[in-house]
Design a protein around this motif. Structure first.
Motif, short mmCIF file in Angstrom:
data_model
loop_
_atom_site.label_atom_id
_atom_site.label_comp_id
_atom_site.label_asym_id
_atom_site.label_seq_id
_atom_site.Cartn_x
_atom_site.Cartn_y
_atom_site.Cartn_z
N GLU A 1 0.84 -1.32 -0.03
CA GLU A 1 0.05 -0.09 -0.03
C GLU A 1 0.78 1.32 0.21
N THR A 2 0.65 2.23 -0.85
CA THR A 2 1.27 3.42 -0.97
C THR A 2 0.53 4.34 -0.04
N LEU A 3 1.22 4.88 1.07
CA LEU A 3 0.70 5.72 2.06
C LEU A 3 0.49 7.01 1.77
N ALA A 4 -0.25 7.93 2.21
CA ALA A 4 -0.36 9.30 1.90
C ALA A 4 0.86 10.19 1.91
N ASP A 5 2.08 9.74 2.79
CA ASP A 5 3.13 10.26 2.59
C ASP A 5 4.22 10.00 1.45
N GLY A 6 3.64 8.93 0.70
CA GLY A 6 4.39 8.71 -0.50
C GLY A 6 5.27 7.16 -0.15
#
Length: 430
Positions: free
Chosen positions: A42-47
């Protein structure tokens, strides 16, 4: 949503098909390579990139590195390279947060083993200190740099993680007198906790660095895990190169080199023993006081995996003798049956072989026919699920542990990539 790098994965599958000519084995590869990206990554909001084990919703530093390792073979694809870089950045965040922890949560929600008697943090799923947890992310970062030529992921966060790693590895050279780490768990098997009020078995100073737990997450019988120390020396070599070539930091490079030399000397002095049947071999664990545990475990780093990790040369006579030992009945965790013969682990039921170990056996074999044989064994022991499991019974593959173990899938995929002619071991070796 499309799987990142789908076209690149398809082309890799086509290359494997040309070499292997085995549709079922190829189908397992294609499923594993896409399912990991679709369901475990999963790519998180912070990249940054968060990677679960498959069946556990936490990110192990070791497992996540191994799960992404096959994609290094395909990291010319910018989407795949970005995912790996994001995982390195997340791993570094975690290491800076707590270099003694082995597994972390997606958010600071206190999930996992929050009741353990150790210095827990709500970000930490589990705080079993394993020396290899600090080595796998370093190698992943190093290989990504060498494969792609990009050092964008080797920024200040990586430097901070490197400092934390050096500090802990050096502190744990004298665990008895310098270590702040303690770990105890209640109402559990003995392998899940440490003796002596959480300090662990007695050790002497050897030059090696101490580890509480093995890569299996089981407690070490003796405090110096030899494959873990050889892997630590390799990772320190990677840090030395990065310090010189990326950071232009002679002091960091020199500190990594000194520690690497001390650990290597400690292994040479204490980690090699005389076996009456096989000669000079590596022990699995020692305490520096004369006691040695002669065995191998399926989890990586294992003694069998050392050339794959760049820790020793496959032609090294001590490794060659060790390999003969670990793939024989002299290794208490080698199991031979009607379905398979390979290395298991005290972490799983007796008589169970691990697909990870079968894949490692293939990845460290130079003979193509031997690799093909092991691929066929893995194909034929998936119990019809299309997945590699944690372990399976040597006679009854339908009796297995863990329905979806992404690390095992990754090792299978790496073996097929290696068999198709691609290599990473040259980049891993200094």
């Amino acid at each position: 949503m499309a799987v990142p790098g789908a076209g690149t994965i398809d082309r890799a599958g086509d290359r494997i098909a040309e070499r292997l000519g085995d549709e079922r084995a190829l189908g397992i590869f294609r499923r594993a390579m896409t399912e990991t990206l679709d369901r475990a990554v999963e790519t998180l909001a912070d990249g940054t990139t968060f990677v679960i084990t498959g069946d556990i919703p936490a990110m192990w530093l070791r497992d996540s590195s191994a799960q992404l390792r096959p994609y290094l073979y395909l990291a010319g694809d910018p989407e795949l390279a970005a995912l790996i870089a994001g995982a390195v950045e997340r791993q570094c965040e975690y290491i800076v947060l707590d270099p003694y922890a082995n597994a972390f949560n997606r958010a600071p929600d206190g999930a996992g083993h929050s009741g353990d008697r150790t210095d827990m943090n709500p970000w930490v799923w589990e705080r079993k200190y394993e020396v290899d947890s600090l080595c796998h992310p370093v190698q992943l970062a190093y290989l990504l740099w060498r494969v792609t030529g990009s050092a964008a992921h080797l920024g200040e966060r990586f430097r901070a993680a490197a400092e934390a790693i050096l500090r802990v590895l050096r502190t744990e050279q004298d665990h008895e007198n310098r270590s702040p780490y303690r770990f105890e768990r209640d109402d559990c098997p003995a392998s899940d906790t440490l003796v002596r009020d959480g300090l662990g078995p007695v050790t002497a100073v050897t030059g090696m660095t101490w580890s509480a737990f093995r890569p299996s997450d089981d407690a070490c019988r003796h405090g110096f895990n030899v494959p873990g120390n050889l892997f630590a020396a390799t990772a320190l070599g990677h840090l030395e190169e990065i310090a010189h070539e990326v950071f232009d930091d002679g002091d960091l490079a020199a500190r990594a080199a000194r520690l690497r030399a001390e650990i290597s000397a400690g292994v040479a002095a204490h980690g090699v023993v005389d076996h009456p049947r096989f000669g000079r071999i590596y022990a699995y664990e020692v305490d520096g006081l004369g006691d040695a545990n002669l065995m191998d475990d399926a989890n990586v780093p294992s003694l069998l995996s050392l050339p794959m990790l760049g820790a020793v040369d496959a032609g090294d006579p001590v490794y060659a003798a060790t390999r003969r030992f670990v793939l024989s009945d002299a290794n208490p965790h080698f199991h031979a049956g009607t379905a398979a013969a390979g290395i298991g682990s005290p972490h799983t039921p007796d008589g169970h072989v691990w697909p990870i170990a079968l894949a490692v056996e293939g990845l460290t074999a130079e003979d193509a026919a031997e690799r093909a044989r092991l691929i066929a064994t893995l194909r034929d022991t998936d119990a019809g699920t299309g997945r590699m499991h944690e372990s399976f019974h040597r006679d009854r593959p339908e009796t297995y542990t863990r329905e979806w173990f992404s690390w095992a899938d990754a090792m299978y995929c790496e073996l097929l990539l290696r068999h198709s002619g691609l290599r990473l071991d040259a980049e891993a070796r200094r």
